[in-house]
Design an enzyme around this catalytic site. Structure first.
Site, PDB file in Angstrom:
ATOM      1  N   ASP A  82       0.810  -1.175  -0.033  1.00 16.82           N
ATOM      2  CA  ASP A  82       0.017   0.177  -0.019  1.00 16.82           C
ATOM      3  C   ASP A  82       0.861   1.439   0.021  1.00 16.82           C
ATOM      4  O   ASP A  82       2.038   1.222   0.602  1.00 16.82           O
ATOM      5  CB  ASP A  82      -0.818   0.021   1.106  1.00 16.82           C
ATOM      6  N   ASP A  85      -7.177  -1.006  -4.195  1.00 20.48           N
ATOM      7  CA  ASP A  85      -8.271  -0.831  -3.302  1.00 20.48           C
ATOM      8  C   ASP A  85      -9.146   0.318  -3.592  1.00 20.48           C
ATOM      9  O   ASP A  85     -10.417   0.029  -3.653  1.00 20.48           O
ATOM     10  CB  ASP A  85      -7.555  -0.342  -1.995  1.00 20.48           C
TER      11      ASP A  85
END
Length: 177
Positions: free
Chosen positions: A124, A141
């Site tokens: 991430d 995401d």
């Protein structure tokens, strides 16, 4: 035509997700103890005042839930993606908004499965500067969240009218009964 366009968009977003993860991994040091999840490198402005770039290894799902359950997450995500793929291939979903939602969910889910299967965690990198408590996220995401939101709008506003069997645009066999 809409299926082809959405598939191409999904493939492009999957490629973008993997490239951004590669770029992040090559420009930020890997997290080391005591920073098991976060890189020790300082975050860098991406959109100043809004979004910064960092490197986080997420060993779980959203908000690190199910952390350490790598294969459970791969299995559950795979089942969800197979269900979405089935709905698209069997043309259960025909409205453009539903098709787009499905392709976004597939692209984001595949992006995170690739990381989990290959690395054991998801990379991430985006963090909202104005909302420190919000978790760090990635392109995959964004695809999953946007796809889920579009799927909810599709189901609530368009499914009944356009895609439900026996409806005005449903299968002729079921409409004739």
């Amino acid at each position: 035509m809409i299926y082809t366009l959405c598939a191409l968009l999904g493939a492009a977003l999957l490629g973008l997700d993997q490239w951004v993860k590669w770029w992040t991994s090559s420009h930020f040091s890997a997290p080391v103890p005591p920073h098991i999840y976060w890189t020790a490198d300082p975050a860098r402005d991406f959109l100043p005042g809004l979004v910064e770039l960092t490197r986080v290894h997420n060993y779980g799902a959203a908000w690190s839930s199910f952390s350490g359950q790598r294969w459970l997450l791969v299995g559950l995500t795979s089942l969800i993606l197979l269900a979405v793929l089935y709905a698209l291939v069997r043309r259960i979903v025909r409205h453009p908004l539903g098709v787009l939602a499905g392709c976004l969910i597939l692209s984001g889910g595949l992006g995170n499965i690739i990381d989990r299967a290959r690395l054991g965690y998801v990379v991430d990198m985006f963090h909202f500067q104005f909302w420190p408590a919000y978790p760090v996220f990635n392109v995959a995401d964004v695809c999953v969240v946007c796809g889920a939101a579009l799927a909810a709008v599709y189901y609530l506003r368009f499914y009944e009218k356009y895609d439900k069997k026996g409806g005005p645009h449903g299968d002729a066999d079921t409409a004739a009964r």
